[in-house]
Design a protein around this motif. Structure first.
Motif, PDB file in Angstrom:
ATOM      1  N   ARG A 231      58.655  20.505  31.207  1.00 16.94           N
ATOM      2  CA  ARG A 231      58.532  21.670  30.340  1.00 16.94           C
ATOM      3  C   ARG A 231      57.291  22.487  30.720  1.00 16.94           C
ATOM      4  NH1 ARG A 231      58.549  18.978  26.026  1.00 16.94           N
ATOM      5  NH2 ARG A 231      56.323  19.150  25.546  1.00 16.94           N
ATOM      6  N   HIS A 232      56.257  21.740  31.065  1.00 15.63           N
ATOM      7  CA  HIS A 232      55.019  22.435  31.441  1.00 15.63           C
ATOM      8  C   HIS A 232      55.204  23.232  32.711  1.00 15.63           C
ATOM      9  CE1 HIS A 232      53.164  18.817  29.197  1.00 15.63           C
ATOM     10  NE2 HIS A 232      53.623  19.762  28.354  1.00 15.63           N
TER      11      HIS A 232
ATOM     12  N   VAL B 129      57.874  24.501  33.844  1.00 18.63           N
ATOM     13  CA  VAL B 129      58.661  25.690  33.525  1.00 18.63           C
ATOM     14  C   VAL B 129      57.795  26.724  32.817  1.00 18.63           C
ATOM     15  CG1 VAL B 129      60.622  26.562  32.205  1.00 18.63           C
ATOM     16  CG2 VAL B 129      60.784  24.369  33.370  1.00 18.63           C
ATOM     17  N   GLY B 130      57.053  26.227  31.840  1.00 23.29           N
ATOM     18  CA  GLY B 130      56.228  27.142  31.045  1.00 23.29           C
ATOM     19  C   GLY B 130      55.203  27.888  31.893  1.00 23.29           C
ATOM     20  N   PHE B 131      54.488  27.129  32.699  1.00 21.49           N
ATOM     21  CA  PHE B 131      53.433  27.763  33.492  1.00 21.49           C
ATOM     22  C   PHE B 131      54.008  28.649  34.585  1.00 21.49           C
ATOM     23  CE2 PHE B 131      50.909  24.212  31.685  1.00 21.49           C
ATOM     24  CZ  PHE B 131      50.034  25.018  30.987  1.00 21.49           C
TER      25      PHE B 131
ATOM     26  N   ASP C 221      56.668  30.326  34.335  1.00 26.76           N
ATOM     27  CA  ASP C 221      57.029  31.557  33.639  1.00 26.76           C
ATOM     28  C   ASP C 221      55.812  32.450  33.428  1.00 26.76           C
ATOM     29  OD1 ASP C 221      59.635  31.928  33.309  1.00 26.76           O
ATOM     30  OD2 ASP C 221      59.813  31.018  31.314  1.00 26.76           O
ATOM     31  N   LEU C 222      54.753  31.808  32.981  1.00 26.57           N
ATOM     32  CA  LEU C 222      53.525  32.565  32.727  1.00 26.57           C
ATOM     33  C   LEU C 222      53.012  33.212  33.992  1.00 26.57           C
ATOM     34  CD1 LEU C 222      51.809  30.111  30.261  1.00 26.57           C
ATOM     35  CD2 LEU C 222      52.653  32.420  29.752  1.00 26.57           C
TER      36      LEU C 222
END
Lengths: 752, 152
Positions: free
Chosen positions: A545-546, A548-550, A552-553
């Motif tokens: 998840r991280h 993906v999250g980062f 994206d950021l």
């Protein structure tokens, strides 16, 4: 079953002999006389042949003392021998007395206490001196010396017969053994030729009535000196102390049944003597002596014969024990090797097949079969498979217990007539308490002839024949051919078979325990797997998840200023990470699918499809998708699971129609007998039917990753869900022209 | 002022992402961050480091399930057993969708159970939805007070 014709007139059923009061004949043999004394020493009963032997009638002695009856010197000679403790139930020798000086005749006096009386039996002797027991010891010694340890029972019996003929002077001495049905079989004979030989012949059980057998067991020796005798009556005719006929069971002079005397005369033997052979407390057989002419055997010689009989019986006991032991050792040896063979492999029935030769040896059988579930394995000479099947059906219905055995199956099970040659004898062992699992041994027919000394089938006499009590009149050999029987099952074999069964059940039990252990292990493994999937779900999802999250950021922050390459890498990172996360989710739900219990309710499939389509609109944004949903029938199912299955199928359809414009997706449903059928079809790329069998497997992908994303678990999930509802899944495709996925849900769910 | 949101999260990455997500949702609520269950309880009971904090309960507790020391379920059990805290809204925010975790959380009267989505956009949306619902739309039980930033 008999092939020969009886040559004699039909004999009559002698079973009425069993009612004959042989213990209480009320008379004695007349070669001696009897005085019965009460506790005070008074003569209370006497035989009516007192006149011949003493010269006075019974009335002259009744009520008087012994001295009054036989004279003071004789009474005085006897008196010390009549002490209470010396005289028991069996006659013992008291003395040899002479009743008058001028008479040559003397008497051996036997005393025994029975039936409330002190019975004194005076046997008239022609010899002058007293009975002499000294030759008893050399006789017994000689006999023992002649016996060898290796002698068979027949050989020992022959030696005993010779010895007894020498001692007694009888013309013919037979040793015979009773079989299980009570027929006597002549094992040994010593014969001077004056009487016909009976060696090897059989005497039907009815020749010796039941109560006679009991008497043989109680009183081990019996002499009939002259079958033409006229019995001497007891006076008074009943025991005056009891008011009942005297029980003469142990009286040496006891008179025998007139039928028996007739039997003897028919047989041409005026004198007979029998010595009982008791083996392990059971009447094993008799030493039976015959003489054409009347002949008296004095007490001392009779005692010698009785001793000899006892020794023979002991030797038979030990010989039988040794044979039995030897036999059992051998059977056990075979059993052990069978058991060793049985534990070799995993499949019980196949192991059984590999030890068939030993199994046959174990039971001395011609054929064997094992039946487990519907499988029947046969070996050697056996009935055919359908016959074995029918036999097992019969066994299951009609036999209970641990073992069934017979040496004459056809007498119990008529269809066995069709396979007498291989299975006249049967040993059947159930090897499961629940199922119809059997181990069967077959013994072939053993056709043999029996030489009867007279027709044993007395009951075959015409029903209108006179039923008078009469012994048979001919002893000419009557040959019978026996069919439908096998060699009998040895008690040792039966016992060993039971032991074998216990061992087999033990193996089965052990196997069951192993299975239980295995199941436990599996359970443990399953738990570990759950723990694994839990940690996969929880711990692995987080870093993914991280990423993906980062990513994206980063992508957002980079905007247009950032290098394309960097963006592409980041995009790749994101995609693979997303896929990994989804894989974990799918794996988890797949593993849950197997464990979670179904909670079936009424499911409105139209609503279910609608909600799935709503969920999928995100994925289909910007695409032209036509949904054609028919009027779907209701089903009873677990709504959560069914929705997941449906969603998987629909998202599949969306995915594989991504290159179509318009994409057409149809959902149809219909009742079909006991189930409801649903179809999800699309106009997508379809799949190659060559791989249709792989379609529903876990991690099976039929397309290239870059073309269509997916973890490959979706369809496996669909199958698992549908199968847990008791339904089926299938798929068809005409490559390139779309695919149709079909699943069925039974209208009645399985109870599981 | 708005009531604060109490975020209980030990994983720094999750923490950062969650804060960013809350920021993106443009909520004005203050977010109090504690790093484990013990610290969360200290805050809620106004003790230790938080002895001097402004009185009043947060609008909602976003509680991670797996936590060092006192885990999420234990914190939840404590909250449901404490007089002043019993009715405090608690949202379990977790990576686990294991049935047993769900069941145990609901048995302890959790207000909501949210599995953190893998996709960041969805994650942001979920956190934002949560924040808006619990911090803005939801009428908190009496006792929750407007937040005043503590003076360091």
């Amino acid at each position: 079953m008999t092939s020969s014709t009886p040559q004699v007139n039909p004999t009559f059923d002698l079973s009425s002999c069993e009612q004959e009061p042989i213990r209480t004949p009320g008379s004695i043999q007349p070669h001696g006389f009897v005085l019965a004394l009460d506790a005070t020493g008074r003569v209370v009963q006497a035989s009516d042949n007192l006149v011949q032997h003493l010269g006075k009638p019974p009335a002259a002695v009744l009520g008087g003392t012994l001295a009054d009856a036989i004279g003071a010197p004789a009474a005085a000679a006897l008196q010390p021998e009549l002490q209470d403790e010396r005289v028991r139930e069996r006659p013992s020798f008291a003395a040899t007395i002479r009743l008058s000086e001028k008479d040559h005749c003397c008497f051996d006096v036997l005393a025994h206490r029975y039936d409330t009386l002190l019975m004194l039996e005076f046997e008239a002797m022609t010899r002058a001196g007293a009975a002499d027991f000294r030759h008893l010891y050399p006789l017994v010694g000689d006999f023992l010396q002649q016996l060898n340890d290796s002698d068979t029972i027949e050989q020992m019996s022959r030696t005993a017969a010779d010895e007894i003929r020498t001692v007694t002077g009888f013309g013919r001495v037979l040793v015979y053994k009773f079989d299980e049905e009570g027929h006597g079989h002549v094992l040994a004979e010593s014969n001077d030729g004056s009487l016909p030989s009976y060696l090897g012949q059989r005497f039907p059980a009815s020749d010796i009535p039941k109560q006679a057998r009991e008497l043989y067991a109680a009183n081990r020796i019996r002499l009939i000196s002259d079958a033409n005798y006229t019995p001497a009556r007891l006076v008074p005719p009943v025991n005056p102390l009891t008011g009942a006929p005297n029980d003469l069971s142990f009286a040496a002079l006891r008179s025998v049944s007139p039928i028996h005397l007739q039997y003897m005369r028919n047989m041409g033997t005026l004198a007979s003597m029998s010595v009982s052979l008791m083996v392990k407390g059971r009447l094993w057989g008799l030493i039976s002596c015959h003489n054409a002419a009347a002949c008296h055997i004095p007490f001392d010689k009779r005692t010698a014969c009785e001793q000899l009989g006892q020794i023979l019986a002991l030797r038979i006991t030990s010989r039988e024990d040794a044979d039995e032991l030897q036999f059992r050792l051998e059977v056990r040896r075979v059993m052990v090797s069978v058991l060793a063979g049985l534990t070799q492999g995993a499949d019980f029935i196949e192991n059984m097949g590999s030890v068939f030769p030993e199994l046959l040896q174990f039971a001395r059988a011609g054929g064997a079969a094992v039946a487990v579930d519907d499988r029947i394995l046969r070996y050697g000479d056996t009935p055919d498979e359908s016959q074995v099947r029918a036999l097992i059906g019969w066994l299951d219905q009609h036999t209970h217990g641990d073992l069934y055995h017979t040496d004459r199956l056809v007498e119990h099970y008529l269809p066995a007539g069709a396979f007498l040659h291989c299975a006249s004898g049967l040993l059947a062992m159930p090897i499961s308490r629940i199922h119809k699992h059997y181990l069967l041994w077959f013994r072939p027919e053993f056709v043999h002839t029996v030489d009867w000394a007279g027709n044993p089938h007395a009951k075959e006499a015409p029903p209108d024949a006179p039923r008078q009590l009469s012994p048979r009149t001919s002893f000419a050999t009557w040959r019978e051919t026996i069919h439908g029987r096998s060699a009998p099952w040895h008690p040792g074999e039966i016992e060993m078979a039971l032991e074998f069964r216990t061992a087999l059940l033990g193996i089965a039990l052990e196997r069951a325990e192993q299975m239980a252990e295995l199941a436990e292990e599996l359970g443990r493994a399953n738990k570990e797997l759950e723990a694994f999937s839990y940690s996969v779900s929880h711990d692995l999802r987080a870093p993914l998840r991280h990423i993906v999250g980062f990513s994206d950021l980063l992508l957002e922050a980079a905007g247009n200023d950032t290098l394309d390459k960097r963006q592409r890498f980041l995009k790749n990172i994101k995609e693979s990470a997303r896929l990994a996360g989804k894989l974990v989710d799918d794996l988890l739900s797949f593993s849950q699918m197997g464990r979670a219990s179904l909670r079936p309710v009424r499911v409105n499939m139209n609503e279910l499809v609608r909600s799935c389509v709503d969920k999928l609109t995100l994925d289909t944004q910007g695409r032209h998708v036509q949904w054609h949903v028919g009027d779907l029938p209701e089903i009873v199912a677990d709504p959560t699971f069914i929705q997941l299955a449906l969603y998987n199928l629909l998202s599949n359809a969306v995915k594989f129609t991504s290159q179509r414009d318009p994409a057409i997706i149809r959902v149809d449903g219909r009742r079909d007998g006991t189930e409801t059928v649903f179809d999800v079809s699309d106009n997508g790329v379809g799949f190659n039917m060559d791989y249709v069998h792989k379609l529903f497997g876990v991690f099976q992908r039929l397309h290239r990753m870059e073309d269509f994303q997916g973890t490959g678990i979706g369809l496996a999930n669909v199958r698992r869900i549908v199968e847990r509802h008791g339904g089926r899944v299938s798929a068809t495709s005409s490559g390139g022209h779309g695919a149709t996925f079909t699943f069925t849900i039974p209208n009645t769910l399985p109870s599981a | 002022m708005l009531k604060p949101i109490l975020l209980v999260e030990d994983n720094p990455h999750d923490l950062e992402l969650t804060l960013i997500a809350l920021e993106k949702s443009q909520l004005a609520n203050e977010v109090i961050v504690v790093r484990d269950g013990a610290e969360a309880l200290d805050y809620l009971y106004s003790r230790g480091e938080y002895a001097t904090r402004q009185k009043g309960n947060p609008a909602v507790v976003l509680l991670d399930l797996k936590l060092p020391k006192v885990d999420g379920l234990e914190v939840l059990r404590e909250i449901r057993g404490a007089d002043g805290l019993r009715s405090l809204p608690v949202v379990m925010l977790t990576s686990s969708r294991e049935e047993q975790d769900l069941i145990r959380s609901y048995e302890l009267n959790v207000n909501a159970y949210v599995v953190k989505p893998v996709d960041f956009k969805e994650f942001v949306r979920a956190i934002s939805d949560l924040g808006i619902f619990w911090a803005v739309l939801n009428e908190p039980p009496p006792g929750s007070q407007r937040y005043v930033r503590p003076q360091n």
